[in-house]
Design an enzyme around this catalytic site. Structure first.
Site, PDB file in Angstrom:
ATOM      1  CD  GLU A 106      -3.021   1.133   2.182  1.00  0.00           C
ATOM      2  OE1 GLU A 106      -3.580   2.204   2.515  1.00  0.00           O
ATOM      3  OE2 GLU A 106      -3.350   0.023   2.629  1.00  0.00           O
TER       4      GLU A 106
ATOM      5  CD  GLU B  58       1.974   8.302   4.751  1.00  0.00           C
ATOM      6  OE1 GLU B  58       2.422   9.451   4.561  1.00  0.00           O
ATOM      7  OE2 GLU B  58       1.010   7.817   4.137  1.00  0.00           O
TER       8      GLU B  58
ATOM      9  CG  ASP C 214       9.939   8.700  -3.908  1.00  0.00           C
ATOM     10  OD1 ASP C 214       9.027   7.934  -4.260  1.00  0.00           O
ATOM     11  OD2 ASP C 214      10.296   9.685  -4.576  1.00  0.00           O
TER      12      ASP C 214
ATOM     13  CG  ASP D 267      -0.978  15.819  -1.889  1.00  0.00           C
ATOM     14  OD1 ASP D 267      -1.673  16.506  -2.672  1.00  0.00           O
ATOM     15  OD2 ASP D 267      -0.282  16.309  -0.986  1.00  0.00           O
TER      16      ASP D 267
ATOM     17  CE  LYS E 105      -1.283  26.350  -5.424  1.00  0.00           C
ATOM     18  NZ  LYS E 105      -0.388  27.212  -4.628  1.00  0.00           N
TER      19      LYS E 105
ATOM     20  CG  ASP F  65     -11.637  13.159  -2.295  1.00  0.00           C
ATOM     21  OD1 ASP F  65     -10.506  12.662  -2.152  1.00  0.00           O
ATOM     22  OD2 ASP F  65     -11.908  14.317  -1.953  1.00  0.00           O
TER      23      ASP F  65
END
Length: 242
Positions: free
Chosen positions: A72, A97, A124, A146, A150, A182
């Site tokens: 994950e 993470e 990373d 995330d 932009k 979402d």
């Protein structure tokens, strides 16, 4: 005459990978509370994956081999990762993470539920994907990443041709890559990147079915936060490794 700049040559040679930035920004916003800090000091060294110069065999990742392995990427608070590991103790899991708050929460879950089948990578994820063995994982998750809204930050979005190739390398043929978001713009971006990639395909589905969660799905805190902020529609994609 001054020598011509070689930056365009480097970009041409290395492509997206030369331009790519880490998919995360800062690593922490708040300090861990004392209990989590204790776990970071004592438990994290036992479950944290460290990369060397070469490949990382699964025998160096997990003490106990398992018939199934999953990864994950960006597990956030760790709710999904912890539940999967708790309900499937015959499978092994890696969680990636970089944010210290999420790491602290996941360490608490590992400790509370005595999860022996979870390892954590705190840098990373692309570096780890490059080191893991080929065709060794049965599935991968990218849940509410995330979106980097932009345009100048789109290079930080996790899904691109470089990361998809790295992910495809470690997945077994037929393995599922699940992506949830979402943000419609990110959903469109992800779908476009995958459909242009030769090593994944998106099974045909009825229109709108990608808004239906997977069987057994339980909302994460990020999904609940999105709903409270008025983003009631999520996208649930299942991409298959060819």
């Amino acid at each position: 005459m001054a020598p011509a700049s070689t930056s365009h040559l480097r970009k041409k040679e290395y492509g997206l990978e030369a331009e790519r930035k880490a998919f995360f920004g800062r690593r922490s916003a708040h300090k861990l509370h004392p209990t989590q800090q204790k776990l970071a000091d004592q438990l994290l060294p036992k479950v944290k994956l460290e990369l060397g110069e070469g490949p990382l065999p699964l025998t160096q990742v997990f003490e106990q081999p398992a018939p199934r392995n999953f990864i994950e990427i960006g597990y956030g608070g760790g709710e999904h990762l912890a539940r999967q590991a708790r309900e499937n103790r015959d499978a092994n899991y890696i969680g990636c993470e970089p944010f210290i708050g999420g790491i602290g929460k996941m360490l608490a879950a590992i400790d509370d539920d005595q999860l022996k089948n979870v390892k954590l990578f705190t840098d990373d994820a692309l570096h780890l994907l490059k080191a893991l063995p080929q065709a060794s994982f049965d599935g991968a998750y990218l849940l509410y990443p995330d979106p980097w809204p932009k345009k100048r930050h789109h290079k930080r979005r996790f899904i691109n041709s470089v990361t998809l190739s790295a992910l495809a390398r470690i997945l077994k043929p037929g393995a599922e890559f699940r992506v949830a978001t979402d943000i419609e713009d990110y959903a469109t971006w992800a779908l476009g990147q995958v459909l242009r990639h030769d090593e994944f395909y998106w099974p045909q589905a009825e229109a709108g079915s990608w808004h239906q969660p997977w069987a057994g799905w339980q909302s994460t805190r990020y999904e609940e936060k999105a709903r409270k902020e008025g983003r009631d529609i999520s996208f649930y994609f299942s991409f298959i490794r060819r």
